[in-house]
Design a protein around this motif. Structure first.
Motif, mmCIF file in Angstrom:
data_model
loop_
_atom_site.group_PDB
_atom_site.id
_atom_site.type_symbol
_atom_site.label_atom_id
_atom_site.label_comp_id
_atom_site.label_asym_id
_atom_site.label_seq_id
_atom_site.Cartn_x
_atom_site.Cartn_y
_atom_site.Cartn_z
ATOM 1 N N THR A 170 0.830 -1.206 0.000
ATOM 2 C CA THR A 170 0.000 0.000 0.000
ATOM 3 C C THR A 170 0.867 1.259 0.000
ATOM 4 O O THR A 170 0.630 2.184 -0.778
ATOM 5 C CB THR A 170 -0.943 0.001 1.219
ATOM 6 N N TRP A 207 1.069 3.947 -3.229
ATOM 7 C CA TRP A 207 0.679 5.347 -3.124
ATOM 8 C C TRP A 207 1.868 6.296 -3.177
ATOM 9 O O TRP A 207 1.727 7.430 -3.651
ATOM 10 C CB TRP A 207 -0.198 5.575 -1.901
ATOM 11 N N THR A 262 2.478 6.463 -6.946
ATOM 12 C CA THR A 262 1.362 7.152 -7.605
ATOM 13 C C THR A 262 1.403 8.656 -7.346
ATOM 14 O O THR A 262 1.113 9.446 -8.243
ATOM 15 C CB THR A 262 0.026 6.567 -7.119
ATOM 16 N N CYS A 263 1.767 9.042 -6.131
ATOM 17 C CA CYS A 263 1.799 10.468 -5.804
ATOM 18 C C CYS A 263 3.076 11.156 -6.268
ATOM 19 O O CYS A 263 3.095 12.367 -6.434
ATOM 20 C CB CYS A 263 1.607 10.659 -4.300
ATOM 21 N N GLN A 300 -7.677 -1.140 -2.824
ATOM 22 C CA GLN A 300 -6.540 -0.560 -3.540
ATOM 23 C C GLN A 300 -6.930 -0.180 -4.976
ATOM 24 O O GLN A 300 -6.560 0.884 -5.461
ATOM 25 C CB GLN A 300 -5.360 -1.538 -3.580
ATOM 26 N N LEU A 328 -7.215 3.628 -7.187
ATOM 27 C CA LEU A 328 -6.243 3.708 -8.288
ATOM 28 C C LEU A 328 -6.945 3.895 -9.624
ATOM 29 O O LEU A 328 -6.437 4.588 -10.513
ATOM 30 C CB LEU A 328 -5.356 2.465 -8.313
ATOM 31 N N VAL A 340 -7.767 7.545 -9.817
ATOM 32 C CA VAL A 340 -6.557 8.305 -10.153
ATOM 33 C C VAL A 340 -6.236 8.147 -11.644
ATOM 34 O O VAL A 340 -5.882 9.126 -12.314
ATOM 35 C CB VAL A 340 -5.365 7.870 -9.268
ATOM 36 N N ASN A 394 -4.256 13.441 -6.018
ATOM 37 C CA ASN A 394 -3.817 12.037 -5.904
ATOM 38 C C ASN A 394 -3.470 11.716 -4.459
ATOM 39 O O ASN A 394 -3.769 10.627 -3.962
ATOM 40 C CB ASN A 394 -2.610 11.760 -6.796
ATOM 41 N N GLN A 395 -2.832 12.654 -3.766
ATOM 42 C CA GLN A 395 -2.483 12.454 -2.364
ATOM 43 C C GLN A 395 -3.743 12.366 -1.492
ATOM 44 O O GLN A 395 -3.811 11.547 -0.575
ATOM 45 C CB GLN A 395 -1.583 13.587 -1.870
ATOM 46 N N GLY A 428 -5.231 8.996 -2.141
ATOM 47 C CA GLY A 428 -4.403 7.976 -1.510
ATOM 48 C C GLY A 428 -4.587 7.944 -0.005
ATOM 49 O O GLY A 428 -4.711 6.867 0.599
ATOM 50 N N SER A 445 -7.875 6.439 0.781
ATOM 51 C CA SER A 445 -7.809 4.998 0.559
ATOM 52 C C SER A 445 -7.134 4.288 1.724
ATOM 53 O O SER A 445 -7.611 3.248 2.196
ATOM 54 C CB SER A 445 -7.041 4.717 -0.734
#
Length: 182
Positions: A33, A37, A40-41, A116, A120, A123, A155-156, A159, A162
């Motif tokens: 996880t 993230w 992704t961020c 998850q 995503l 995003v 995105n943050q 995340g 999530s």
């Protein structure tokens, strides 16, 4: 020969417990996880955040790199536009299947994957929307970096939401009997 000098041999049960593919009560789920993230961020539309920061601080080379990477990624993502309805349908089917298996049939692993995959997918959809905006009204320089930074912020937020949702559901599963496992 004495047993004290031989190193202990791990038994299969301890190895199975270490590699247990459970979800919320294993270290592996939370490590995955955090990695998902973090990546992704950090990478927004293929552009690393540190490059955006350097460009904002006045580096002309970094600014050109941000423009080039974002334009290239936008072209690449927009190339999938003809297949978008099929991809959205397939993603929706996959997410619905995971949610049904996880929350309907009580699979902890499917529940963890759903928690998850759903954020995503959101995003990914928002990144595709940004790619379309970059292509339609060619964004370059400051406006492009502002759009990328704004997308990174959201995105943050996604995340963090999530992770909080997974932690809440995971804590409830560990502490209380799960209503999904009846």
């Amino acid at each position: 020969m004495s047993d004290a000098t031989e190193p202990p041999i791990p038994d299969l049960a301890s190895l199975a417990r270490f590699l247990y593919p459970g979800t919320f009560d294993t270290l592996w789920y939370w490590v995955l996880t955090v990695v998902i993230w973090s990546v992704t961020c950090h990478w927004t539309l293929g552009v690393p955040h540190d490059l955006i920061v350097r460009a904002d601080r006045g580096s002309a080379e970094a600014a050109r790199a941000v423009d080039a990477i974002a334009e290239g990624q936008a072209i690449r993502l927009c190339a999938f536009a003809p297949a978008a309805p099929w991809l959205v349908g397939l993603a929706g089917f996959g997410l619905a299947s995971l949610a049904t298996l996880g929350f309907g049939f009580g699979s902890s692993f499917a529940r963890g994957l759903a928690l998850q995959a759903a954020p995503l997918a959101l995003v990914a959809a928002l990144n595709a929307r940004l790619a379309i905006a970059v292509r339609r009204a060619p964004l370059h320089g400051g406006p492009l970096r502002a759009a990328l930074s704004g997308r990174r912020f959201w995105n943050q937020v996604i995340g963090l939401s999530s992770i909080l949702a997974a932690a809440t559901i995971g804590a409830y599963e560990i502490v209380a009997p799960s209503p999904w496992l009846r």
